[in-house]
Design a protein around this motif. Structure first.
Motif, PDB file in Angstrom:
ATOM      1  N   PHE A 103       0.873  -1.177   0.000  1.00  0.00           N
ATOM      2  CA  PHE A 103       0.000   0.000   0.000  1.00  0.00           C
ATOM      3  C   PHE A 103       0.911   1.229   0.000  1.00  0.00           C
ATOM      4  O   PHE A 103       1.121   1.880   1.021  1.00  0.00           O
ATOM      5  N   VAL A 104       1.468   1.533  -1.163  1.00  0.00           N
ATOM      6  CA  VAL A 104       2.606   2.447  -1.221  1.00  0.00           C
ATOM      7  C   VAL A 104       2.379   3.593  -2.194  1.00  0.00           C
ATOM      8  O   VAL A 104       1.821   3.407  -3.282  1.00  0.00           O
ATOM      9  N   PHE A 105       2.816   4.780  -1.784  1.00  0.00           N
ATOM     10  CA  PHE A 105       2.872   5.939  -2.671  1.00  0.00           C
ATOM     11  C   PHE A 105       4.345   6.234  -2.978  1.00  0.00           C
ATOM     12  O   PHE A 105       5.097   6.660  -2.107  1.00  0.00           O
ATOM     13  N   PHE A 106       4.749   5.961  -4.226  1.00  0.00           N
ATOM     14  CA  PHE A 106       6.112   6.250  -4.657  1.00  0.00           C
ATOM     15  C   PHE A 106       6.134   7.681  -5.185  1.00  0.00           C
ATOM     16  O   PHE A 106       5.769   7.931  -6.337  1.00  0.00           O
ATOM     17  N   TYR A 107       6.572   8.617  -4.359  1.00  0.00           N
ATOM     18  CA  TYR A 107       6.474  10.021  -4.739  1.00  0.00           C
ATOM     19  C   TYR A 107       7.310  10.353  -5.962  1.00  0.00           C
ATOM     20  O   TYR A 107       6.965  11.239  -6.748  1.00  0.00           O
ATOM     21  N   ASP A 108       8.413   9.618  -6.174  1.00  0.00           N
ATOM     22  CA  ASP A 108       9.271   9.908  -7.315  1.00  0.00           C
ATOM     23  C   ASP A 108       8.766   9.271  -8.602  1.00  0.00           C
ATOM     24  O   ASP A 108       9.271   9.575  -9.692  1.00  0.00           O
ATOM     25  N   ILE A 109       7.763   8.414  -8.514  1.00  0.00           N
ATOM     26  CA  ILE A 109       7.168   7.781  -9.695  1.00  0.00           C
ATOM     27  C   ILE A 109       5.742   8.274  -9.918  1.00  0.00           C
ATOM     28  O   ILE A 109       5.354   8.618 -11.033  1.00  0.00           O
ATOM     29  N   PHE A 110       4.934   8.294  -8.827  1.00  0.00           N
ATOM     30  CA  PHE A 110       3.520   8.649  -8.921  1.00  0.00           C
ATOM     31  C   PHE A 110       3.273  10.140  -8.712  1.00  0.00           C
ATOM     32  O   PHE A 110       2.129  10.587  -8.788  1.00  0.00           O
ATOM     33  N   GLY A 111       4.308  10.911  -8.428  1.00  0.00           N
ATOM     34  CA  GLY A 111       4.108  12.276  -7.967  1.00  0.00           C
ATOM     35  C   GLY A 111       3.857  13.333  -9.002  1.00  0.00           C
ATOM     36  O   GLY A 111       4.190  14.495  -8.783  1.00  0.00           O
ATOM     37  N   ASN A 112       3.260  13.001 -10.118  1.00  0.00           N
ATOM     38  CA  ASN A 112       2.965  14.024 -11.123  1.00  0.00           C
ATOM     39  C   ASN A 112       1.464  14.210 -11.342  1.00  0.00           C
ATOM     40  O   ASN A 112       1.054  15.007 -12.173  1.00  0.00           O
ATOM     41  N   LYS A 113       0.634  13.463 -10.580  1.00  0.00           N
ATOM     42  CA  LYS A 113      -0.815  13.602 -10.691  1.00  0.00           C
ATOM     43  C   LYS A 113      -1.430  13.606  -9.298  1.00  0.00           C
ATOM     44  O   LYS A 113      -0.909  12.997  -8.366  1.00  0.00           O
ATOM     45  N   ASP A 114      -2.562  14.270  -9.164  1.00  0.00           N
ATOM     46  CA  ASP A 114      -3.222  14.421  -7.876  1.00  0.00           C
ATOM     47  C   ASP A 114      -3.699  13.065  -7.337  1.00  0.00           C
ATOM     48  O   ASP A 114      -3.985  12.137  -8.107  1.00  0.00           O
ATOM     49  N   ILE A 115      -3.795  12.965  -6.010  1.00  0.00           N
ATOM     50  CA  ILE A 115      -4.213  11.713  -5.394  1.00  0.00           C
ATOM     51  C   ILE A 115      -5.414  11.940  -4.487  1.00  0.00           C
ATOM     52  O   ILE A 115      -5.612  13.023  -3.940  1.00  0.00           O
ATOM     53  N   MET A 116      -6.228  10.897  -4.347  1.00  0.00           N
ATOM     54  CA  MET A 116      -7.426  10.926  -3.525  1.00  0.00           C
ATOM     55  C   MET A 116      -7.284   9.872  -2.438  1.00  0.00           C
ATOM     56  O   MET A 116      -7.021   8.699  -2.734  1.00  0.00           O
ATOM     57  N   LEU A 117      -7.439  10.274  -1.165  1.00  0.00           N
ATOM     58  CA  LEU A 117      -7.258   9.371  -0.041  1.00  0.00           C
ATOM     59  C   LEU A 117      -8.559   9.246   0.752  1.00  0.00           C
ATOM     60  O   LEU A 117      -9.095  10.240   1.226  1.00  0.00           O
ATOM     61  N   PHE A 118      -9.060   8.017   0.895  1.00  0.00           N
ATOM     62  CA  PHE A 118     -10.243   7.748   1.712  1.00  0.00           C
ATOM     63  C   PHE A 118      -9.816   6.862   2.884  1.00  0.00           C
ATOM     64  O   PHE A 118      -9.230   5.796   2.682  1.00  0.00           O
ATOM     65  N   SER A 119     -10.121   7.286   4.103  1.00  0.00           N
ATOM     66  CA  SER A 119      -9.793   6.452   5.259  1.00  0.00           C
ATOM     67  C   SER A 119     -10.848   6.627   6.335  1.00  0.00           C
ATOM     68  O   SER A 119     -11.603   7.604   6.352  1.00  0.00           O
ATOM     69  N   ALA A 120     -10.873   5.657   7.253  1.00  0.00           N
ATOM     70  CA  ALA A 120     -11.788   5.731   8.394  1.00  0.00           C
ATOM     71  C   ALA A 120     -11.077   5.164   9.610  1.00  0.00           C
ATOM     72  O   ALA A 120     -10.307   4.202   9.507  1.00  0.00           O
ATOM     73  N   GLY A 121     -11.326   5.761  10.777  1.00  0.00           N
ATOM     74  CA  GLY A 121     -10.727   5.276  12.011  1.00  0.00           C
ATOM     75  C   GLY A 121      -9.212   5.276  11.966  1.00  0.00           C
ATOM     76  O   GLY A 121      -8.573   6.201  11.455  1.00  0.00           O
ATOM     77  N   SER A 122      -8.616   4.205  12.475  1.00  0.00           N
ATOM     78  CA  SER A 122      -7.154   4.108  12.483  1.00  0.00           C
ATOM     79  C   SER A 122      -6.581   3.850  11.101  1.00  0.00           C
ATOM     80  O   SER A 122      -5.359   3.865  10.918  1.00  0.00           O
TER      81      SER A 122
END
Length: 346
Positions: A103-122
């Motif tokens: 469950f990884v965000f590679f900022y140097d690979i994926f970092g050219n487009k906006d991201i959407m984060l959905f989470s709940a609780g912990s």
């Protein structure tokens, strides 16, 4: 592949009445060993009441920060979480395994487009690492949708608000409270209506990837909603923070299986009851096989079956291609044949 290191706890911060943030001191000689990607988790181990307990917790620090931190929320009857939130002190040491996870965000690979984060609780814990990393290391926008019972139950509330003040045009936060109204935030739970509202509100952003983490049903529903919008599954990352009950019960199996287990180039052969998981049968032989959660969620225990047939009581991690390649969650795998050969060196 399964090595633990003794790390000292340098700081414990109370996040809510039942959760804490734990920060470790990483010696210079171990900096490379404990480097990590945003979204990964650590496996912690401690002897509690003469029993060695091992659990996985997501990293909440960003790769831009000079620290290594996890968040622990106390759960009912949770041996490790109760210890960590009530007994652990600054200056104590814990056994810590270097980071893992998909469950990884590679900022140097994926970092050219906006991201959407959905989470709940912990489930917000890895999202904090991803958000902080994206904001510090890229110029993209981060839409941060976080569900909770109330403001008081919201982990990292002050830090989220500080980030929002620092990045007002890039860190776009939406709280969803199920038991109270607060300001102009959303109420209820993260459902199809909430997801549709977010997509419509930010329809003009340059979307890249989507991350969903939290209770099983929320994760399943949000992922399905995103897929129904024509977004390919390779752009959607999910992680479960609450395991579902097993869909199959193999504890009534009879007979024994001959297990050939390979770990770090060493093979052992032994007999074990079929109604015991492969992981438990291997651990009973004194082998330090990899595992963390024991619930089929974290994927630490993956092995490859090269001979024989096994079935998993449940699977919330592996995809069809991995299963066809012989990969199994050994903590959920039961032998269906009289001989099974499993390797952790795949």
């Amino acid at each position: 592949m399964n090595k633990f290191y003794q790390l000292t706890v340098t700081k414990i911060e109370k996040l809510t009445a039942s959760s804490v943030k734990i920060t470790f001191q990483v010696p210079d000689l171990l900096r490379k060993v404990f480097s990590y990607e945003a979204g990964e988790y650590l496996t912690l181990q401690q002897t509690i009441d003469n029993q060695k307990i091992r659990r996985a917790y997501s990293i909440c620090s960003g790769v831009n920060e000079n620290e290594l931190s996890v968040a622990v929320k106390r759960v009912p009857n949770g041996i490790f979480s109760t210890y960590a939130t009530t007994q652990l002190k600054e200056g104590d040491t814990l056994e810590v395994m270097p980071s893992k996870g998909a469950f990884v965000f590679f900022y140097d690979i994926f970092g050219n487009k906006d991201i959407m984060l959905f989470s709940a609780g912990s489930g917000v814990t890895p999202m904090m690492s991803i958000a902080k990393t994206a904001l510090a290391k890229t110029n993209i926008k981060v839409v941060f949708v976080y569900g909770n019972k109330s403001k008081e139950e919201t982990l990292f509330f002050d830090e989220i608000e500080s980030l929002r003040a620092t990045y007002p045009d890039r860190f776009l936060v939406h709280y969803v409270f199920s038991q109270e109204m607060w300001g102009d935030n959303l109420s209820g739970r993260i459902n199809d209506q909430v997801v549709s509202y977010i997509f419509e509100k930010y329809k003009d952003l340059n979307w890249g990837r989507y991350y969903v983490c939290g209770p099983n049903q929320m994760v399943v529903n949000v992922k399905e909603n995103i897929l129904n919008r024509g977004i390919t599954k390779d752009r959607i990352f999910t992680e479960l923070f609450e395991a579902e009950p097993a869909s199959n019960d193999f504890t009534q199996l009879r007979g024994n299986v001959t297990v050939f287990s390979i770990l770090s180039g060493k093979e052992i052969v032994f007999e074990s009851p079929k109604n015991q998981t492969l992981l438990n049968s291997i651990l009973s032989q004194g082998v330090d096989a990899p595992y963390s959660c024991l619930n089929g969620v974290c994927s630490s225990c993956i092995g490859k079956v090269t001979e024989g047939e096994v079935k998993m009581a449940k699977n919330e991690t592996l995809v069809e291609k991995e299963i066809s390649d012989g990969l199994v969650l050994t903590c959920q795998a039961y032998a269906m044949s009289d001989v099974v050969r499993v390797t952790f060196d795949y």
